[in-house]
Design a protein around this motif. Structure first.
Motif, short mmCIF file in Angstrom:
data_model
loop_
_atom_site.label_atom_id
_atom_site.label_comp_id
_atom_site.label_asym_id
_atom_site.label_seq_id
_atom_site.Cartn_x
_atom_site.Cartn_y
_atom_site.Cartn_z
N ALA A 57 5.20 -0.16 9.30
CA ALA A 57 3.92 -0.54 8.69
C ALA A 57 2.88 0.55 8.92
CB ALA A 57 3.44 -1.87 9.25
N ALA A 58 2.90 1.15 10.11
CA ALA A 58 1.97 2.25 10.40
C ALA A 58 2.25 3.42 9.48
CB ALA A 58 2.08 2.66 11.86
N VAL A 59 3.53 3.69 9.24
CA VAL A 59 3.89 4.76 8.30
C VAL A 59 3.31 4.43 6.92
CG1 VAL A 59 5.82 5.83 7.07
CG2 VAL A 59 5.98 5.49 9.53
N GLY A 60 3.43 3.16 6.53
CA GLY A 60 2.87 2.74 5.25
C GLY A 60 1.37 2.98 5.17
N VAL A 61 0.67 2.65 6.25
CA VAL A 61 -0.78 2.87 6.28
C VAL A 61 -1.09 4.36 6.12
CG1 VAL A 61 -2.81 2.84 7.78
CG2 VAL A 61 -1.33 0.84 7.64
N LEU A 62 -0.36 5.19 6.87
CA LEU A 62 -0.60 6.64 6.79
C LEU A 62 -0.35 7.15 5.37
CD1 LEU A 62 -1.22 9.32 8.23
CD2 LEU A 62 1.22 9.50 8.76
N LEU A 63 0.78 6.72 4.80
CA LEU A 63 1.11 7.16 3.44
C LEU A 63 0.03 6.73 2.46
CD1 LEU A 63 4.96 6.44 3.28
CD2 LEU A 63 3.82 8.65 3.44
N LEU A 64 -0.49 5.53 2.63
CA LEU A 64 -1.52 5.03 1.73
C LEU A 64 -2.75 5.92 1.77
CD1 LEU A 64 -2.37 2.83 -0.22
CD2 LEU A 64 -3.13 1.46 1.71
N PHE A 65 -3.17 6.31 2.96
CA PHE A 65 -4.36 7.13 3.06
C PHE A 65 -4.12 8.55 2.57
CE2 PHE A 65 -7.79 4.65 4.56
CZ PHE A 65 -7.24 3.60 5.26
N ILE A 66 -2.92 9.06 2.82
CA ILE A 66 -2.60 10.39 2.28
C ILE A 66 -2.61 10.32 0.75
CG2 ILE A 66 -0.79 12.14 2.07
CD1 ILE A 66 0.02 11.53 4.93
N ALA A 67 -2.05 9.23 0.23
CA ALA A 67 -2.02 9.06 -1.23
C ALA A 67 -3.44 9.04 -1.80
CB ALA A 67 -1.29 7.77 -1.59
N LEU A 68 -4.36 8.45 -1.02
CA LEU A 68 -5.75 8.39 -1.45
C LEU A 68 -6.33 9.79 -1.67
CD1 LEU A 68 -7.59 5.98 -1.85
CD2 LEU A 68 -8.50 6.36 0.42
N LEU A 69 -5.92 10.71 -0.81
CA LEU A 69 -6.40 12.09 -0.92
C LEU A 69 -5.90 12.73 -2.22
CD1 LEU A 69 -6.20 14.19 2.36
CD2 LEU A 69 -8.12 13.88 0.83
N HIS A 70 -4.75 12.25 -2.70
CA HIS A 70 -4.16 12.86 -3.90
C HIS A 70 -4.32 11.98 -5.12
CE1 HIS A 70 -1.88 14.92 -0.64
NE2 HIS A 70 -2.13 15.93 -1.42
N HIS A 71 -5.27 11.07 -5.07
CA HIS A 71 -5.32 10.03 -6.10
C HIS A 71 -5.52 10.58 -7.51
CE1 HIS A 71 -9.58 10.76 -6.06
NE2 HIS A 71 -9.71 10.01 -7.13
N ASP A 72 -6.17 11.74 -7.60
CA ASP A 72 -6.43 12.23 -8.96
C ASP A 72 -5.42 13.30 -9.38
OD1 ASP A 72 -9.27 14.34 -7.97
OD2 ASP A 72 -7.25 14.08 -7.17
N GLY A 73 -4.40 13.50 -8.53
CA GLY A 73 -3.35 14.43 -8.92
C GLY A 73 -2.44 13.81 -9.96
N LYS A 74 -1.46 14.59 -10.41
CA LYS A 74 -0.58 14.11 -11.48
C LYS A 74 0.18 12.86 -11.04
CE LYS A 74 2.51 17.05 -12.84
NZ LYS A 74 3.66 17.64 -13.59
N PHE A 75 0.61 12.86 -9.79
CA PHE A 75 1.44 11.75 -9.33
C PHE A 75 0.64 10.77 -8.49
CE2 PHE A 75 5.20 13.25 -11.08
CZ PHE A 75 5.32 14.61 -10.87
N GLY A 76 -0.68 10.89 -8.55
CA GLY A 76 -1.54 10.05 -7.72
C GLY A 76 -1.14 8.59 -7.70
N PRO A 77 -1.16 7.92 -8.87
CA PRO A 77 -0.82 6.49 -8.88
C PRO A 77 0.57 6.22 -8.31
CG PRO A 77 -1.77 7.16 -10.97
CD PRO A 77 -1.56 8.40 -10.17
N LEU A 78 1.50 7.16 -8.54
CA LEU A 78 2.85 6.96 -8.03
C LEU A 78 2.86 6.97 -6.50
CD1 LEU A 78 5.79 6.70 -9.02
CD2 LEU A 78 6.02 9.16 -8.67
#
Lengths: 613, 127, 195
Positions: free
Chosen positions: A569-590
């Protein structure tokens, strides 16, 4: 009888282990989690210390160019952020985790898996923050991230994104731990341990958790607004869009001031445990100690704008906050007098923990005095943003928290690891630390009042700052060396294989009644408590020191099973926040979808996994 | 598990309690209607009570929503029958929450007005 | 599983999970207080429109408010049913709660879309920023609540929520009431306190 997680795990092909590396990943044992916190926090402390040393080397002489101004900004920002969030708080968490269940006579905390989750999220946050160095984008806007320097316009790089997101991740860890320890202390005390019989460290921990629970949401909101400004283009703190940068300051310090009490109250608790044992005398004025702690926490929510005296709030606001700040000196003073009252007339045992505890009192008084000087708003107009403030908070945070945490380390080391730390090396550590610390930070009072501002990467020659800055750097080097002595002590003592008894100090509290280190289930039989200083009580009834408690089998004692899901679950949290940093990239939503999936999958398995065998 | 006698008596009256909850639900609905009514009155000229509501809208809404808040907290969230600890946790959090809102409002919106009220003292205190 | 293992003795007599959810709710009070403060501090300070009075649709939001209030009633009745072991009552009222939650979210989605088409975005002005942040986070809490309630419904249908396990549902219900209570504050403060 519930099926054990191992059956389910077997079906899923996953086997949480009892020994080895994987046992640390899946542990839900508060003692192991405490050690994880302590080891990680100490490493972050060394990193923060290294950042400080580079700062001091840069400031050693005028017009120096050891580091660039840009890198200097990253250094002092990361030094502050690291020391507060990645060193002092998790070092305190090490003691919360290891000692609280033992002090209150429990087998573990209320929510063992949530406890593990808190640790892994903390580690994720610390790694995330420090990974910014790899991108040459370490946070550089000060540990308090003032708007609108922190805006996209004036901080266009990723630096402040790392800062805001890193702190959000850490906030989740703290909030989860806040709920956990609050419930544990309220609800899982041994029979007979009424709140008013609890060790003071448990009280201070309880109050600290309450502060975390009530102050972290405010900074969460502030960071959300900042991230919305930076990621989505809102104008919360952008003046051209109508935003008010003062709002950031208020929101930050409404959190920020309780935060400093979060940093110091556990230290107060540790000192309140160490002094009685090494004075062979109960704590003077227990009730006053408890109530003053509560009062400090309560008042601590009403003084935040004393960090903002120079922002033009107006005379009413200035006066209210100045008065409230002065008021808070009173319960703090009560504590100091009570500590002195504890030592007075006692049979003083000058062992290493006592050295650090006495050092704490002296250093904290000095820090408190400069603090009270700040509380006078007119005087603060000269002191603010100068090295005088740097002196103040290092006296209370290092001279206070770090000295106390070190005292706690020497005090509880035998219980946690089963061997004593060398006394001679401990005393050497103390003297080097005391001398180094004062050489580093005392001159800062002087250069500060003489006009040296904070956060400057260099200063011109001829202003009179040179010799004292050089002295401060020498002091810092001595201070750094003192920690090498500590590390050497740890290595040497670990190798010595001299086993520590259960009760090497003639302790007053329950943790000394069980073997060193404790067995997994802590107490073979949950004790019944009849008064304060429960173990002294027991020894009094017994007529002297207790015999060495045997290590027993622990058969029939139900303990929570280890689990992978807090880690996942902690890994999931970390991934979520990293994804937030890339939200406007091509694969952001993915990325976001992937992260949320990991998180939901982990939570789902966590919830439906049987917790206890 | 509740141990007070009142709570235990309360635990066993399932059918009556369900009806109590429905009644509270209807009261909540009526209070909401009153809130919207107050809003409408305050915004329509010439309607009876318009002048009063135009000035008193905020206090009226605070009172009405406060009653709704209390009803949900005390009855639906069971706080009326819970012990002092849970009441204390929620009350203290609410107290602090209210304090933060009022403090920020004072600092951002009303600071100027406070200074006017204090007048001469303010001139003495600051530039 | 025996009752002792399910509800071990605690110092206060309150189960750990119940104390935990109340503690969490206390913390959330400060979260929403901060968001509401931001909304109030920036009220009337937008440099450009759209302004609240221009685009708020009070009737729609009132319906949503009523739905949320009734959902609180329904979840209490559902919890009653669960504690009594009355499966029909438990699942029936829980389904109604979830339905109300869905419609509330639907109302918000419609409202947000409508505002967007009227030119109100988060970036447009302080009203947009503070409104969407406050109500958006509230809506997120509602959504999480709905997901939580749905998972309890599914577990209930599978017979995994007997009276002995009602505490897990009680936690969700308390969370749900809190989300409702926050809306009880947001509705007048945001929508009705307008000059």
């Amino acid at each position: 009888m519930a099926t054990s997680v191992l059956d389910h795990a077997g079906a899923a092909g996953i086997h949480p282990e009892k020994t080895g590396f994987l046992s640390w990943i899946t542990t839900v044992d508060h003692k192991k989690i405490g050690i994880l916190y302590g080891a990680s926090a100490f490493i972050f402390f060394l990193i923060g210390g290294l950042e400080a040393l580079v700062i001091r080397l840069q400031l050693m002489k005028p017009d120096n160019n050891l580091v660039s101004p840009e890198f200097y900004n990253q250094l002092f920002t990361m030094h502050g952020t690291t020391m507060i969030f990645l060193a002092v708080m998790p070092l305190s968490a090490m003691f919360f985790n290891f000692m609280i269940p033992l002090l209150i006579g429990a087998r573990d905390v209320a929510f063992p898996r949530l406890n593990a989750f808190s640790y892994w999220v903390f580690l994720a946050g610390g790694l995330f923050l420090n990974s910014s160095f790899l991108f040459n984008a370490a946070p550089n806007g000060g540990w308090f991230g003032y708007a609108n320097l922190s805006s996209k316009q004036y901080s266009p790089g990723l630096n402040m994104d790392f800062w805001a997101i890193g702190l959000q991740i850490l906030g989740i860890a703290s909030l989860a731990a806040g709920v956990n320890f609050f419930v544990t202390i309220i609800n899982m005390r041994a029979p007979g341990m009424k709140l008013i019989r609890m060790p003071v460290f448990a009280w201070m921990t309880l109050i600290t958790q309450l502060l975390v629970l009530l102050s972290f949401p405010v900074i969460t909101v502030a960071l959300i607004l900042l991230m919305f400004d930076r990621l989505f283009g809102t104008n919360f703190f952008v003046p051209l869009g109508g935003g008010d940068t003062m709002l950031w300051q208020h929101l930050f310090w409404v959190f920020g001031h309780p935060e400093v009490y979060i940093l110091i109250l556990p230290a107060f608790g540790i000192i309140s445990e160490v002094l009685p044992v090494f004075s062979r005398k109960p704590l003077f004025g227990y009730t006053a100690m408890v109530f003053s702690g509560c009062f400090i926490a309560f008042l601590g929510f009403g003084v935040w704008a004393h960090h903002m005296f120079s922002t033009g709030m107006g005379p009413i606001a200035d006066s209210v906050f100045a008065l409230a700040t002065m008021l808070i000196a009173i319960p703090t003073g009560v504590k100091i007098f009570n500590w002195m009252g504890t030592v007075w007339g006692g049979s003083i045992q000058m062992k290493t923990p006592m050295y650090f505890a006495l050092g704490f009192i002296a250093m904290f008084i000095m820090g408190g005095l400069s603090g009270v000087m700040h509380s006078a708003a007119p005087a603060d107009l000269q002191q603010t943003d100068s090295y005088f403030v740097v002196a103040h908070f290092h006296y209370v945070l290092f001279g206070g928290s770090i000295f106390a945490l070190t005292a706690g380390a020497y005090y509880w080391w035998p219980k946690m690891f089963g061997h004593m730390l060398d006394e001679g090396l401990g005393k050497l550590h103390f003297w080097l630390m005391l001398i180094g610390f004062n050489l580093t930070f005392f001159p800062m009072h002087i250069v500060g009042l003489e006009g040296m501002p904070r956060r400057v990467y260099t200063y011109p020659a001829g202003l009179g700052f040179e010799s004292l800055n050089r002295l401060e750097t020498y002091g810092a080097l001595i201070l750094g060396f003192s920690f090498l002595v500590f590390i050497f002590n740890v290595i040497k003592s670990t190798r010595s294989k001299v086993h520590a008894p259960a009760d090497p100090w003639n302790g007053a509290t329950l943790e000394w009644a069980i073997p060193s280190p404790p067995q997994e289930f802590n107490f073979p039989v949950i004790p019944t408590v009849h008064g304060r200083d429960a173990f002294w009580e027991e020894k009094r009834a017994h007529g002297g020191m207790m015999p060495e408690p045997p290590r027993v089998s622990g058969a029939g004692i139900h303990l929570p099973n280890p689990s992978y899901w807090p880690f996942m679950a902690a890994v999931g949290v970390l991934l979520l926040f990293i994804a937030l940093l890339h939200h406007d990239g091509k694969f952001g939503p993915l990325y976001i979808f992937g992260a949320v999936s990991v998180l939901f999958y982990s939570i789902f398995h966590w919830v439906f996994e049987p917790a206890e065998g | 598990m509740d141990s007070t006698a009142a709570a235990q008596a309360h635990e066993h009256n399932f059918p009556e309690r369900a009806w109590e909850y429905v009644k509270i639900g209807l009261v909540l609905f009526v209070l909401t209607a009153m809130e919207v009514g107050a809003y409408e009155i305050a915004h329509r000229e010439g309607v009876p009570l318009h002048d009063f509501m135009h000035t008193a809208l905020i206090p009226v809404l605070i009172v009405l929503s406060g009653i709704k808040f209390a009803l949900v907290a005390l009855f639906y969230m069971h706080l009326k029958w819970d012990g002092p600890l849970l009441k204390g946790i929620f009350s203290f959090s609410l107290f602090l929450a209210t304090f933060v809102i009022l403090a920020l409002l004072s600092l951002f919106i009303y600071e100027g007005k406070f200074s006017e009220l204090i007048g001469p003292l303010a001139k003495v205190a600051g530039p | 599983m025996d009752a002792h293992a399910l509800h071990p003795a605690t110092s206060t007599g309150i189960p750990n999970r119940k104390l935990a959810i109340w503690t969490f709710i206390g913390s959330e009070c400060l979260f929403f207080a901060s968001l509401i403060s931001v909304y109030l501090v920036y009220k009337g300070k937008s440099l450009v429109g759209p302004y609240p009075s221009e685009i708020f649709e009070i009737p729609l939001v009132t319906v949503g408010t009523a739905l949320l209030l009734f959902s609180s009633l329904f979840v209490v009745l559902a919890l009653n049913g669960c504690e009594q072991g009355n499966r029909k009552k438990f699942l029936g009222w829980l389904a109604m709660t979830i339905l109300c939650g869905f419609f509330f979210i639907g109302m918000q989605v419609y409202e947000f879309t409508h505002f967007f088409h009227e030119g109100l975005t988060m970036q447009k002005n302080l009203f947009g920023a503070s409104f969407f942040t406050l109500t958006g986070f509230h809506g997120t809490h509602v959504t999480i609540g709905v997901i939580w309630l749905i998972s309890i419904f599914i577990e209930g249908v599978r017979g995994h929520v007997p009276p002995a396990k009602a505490l897990n549902f009680e936690m969700a219900a308390l969370y749900w009431h809190f989300v409702d209570v926050v809306w009880i504050v947001i509705f007048p403060v945001v929508y009705l306190m307008n000059s």
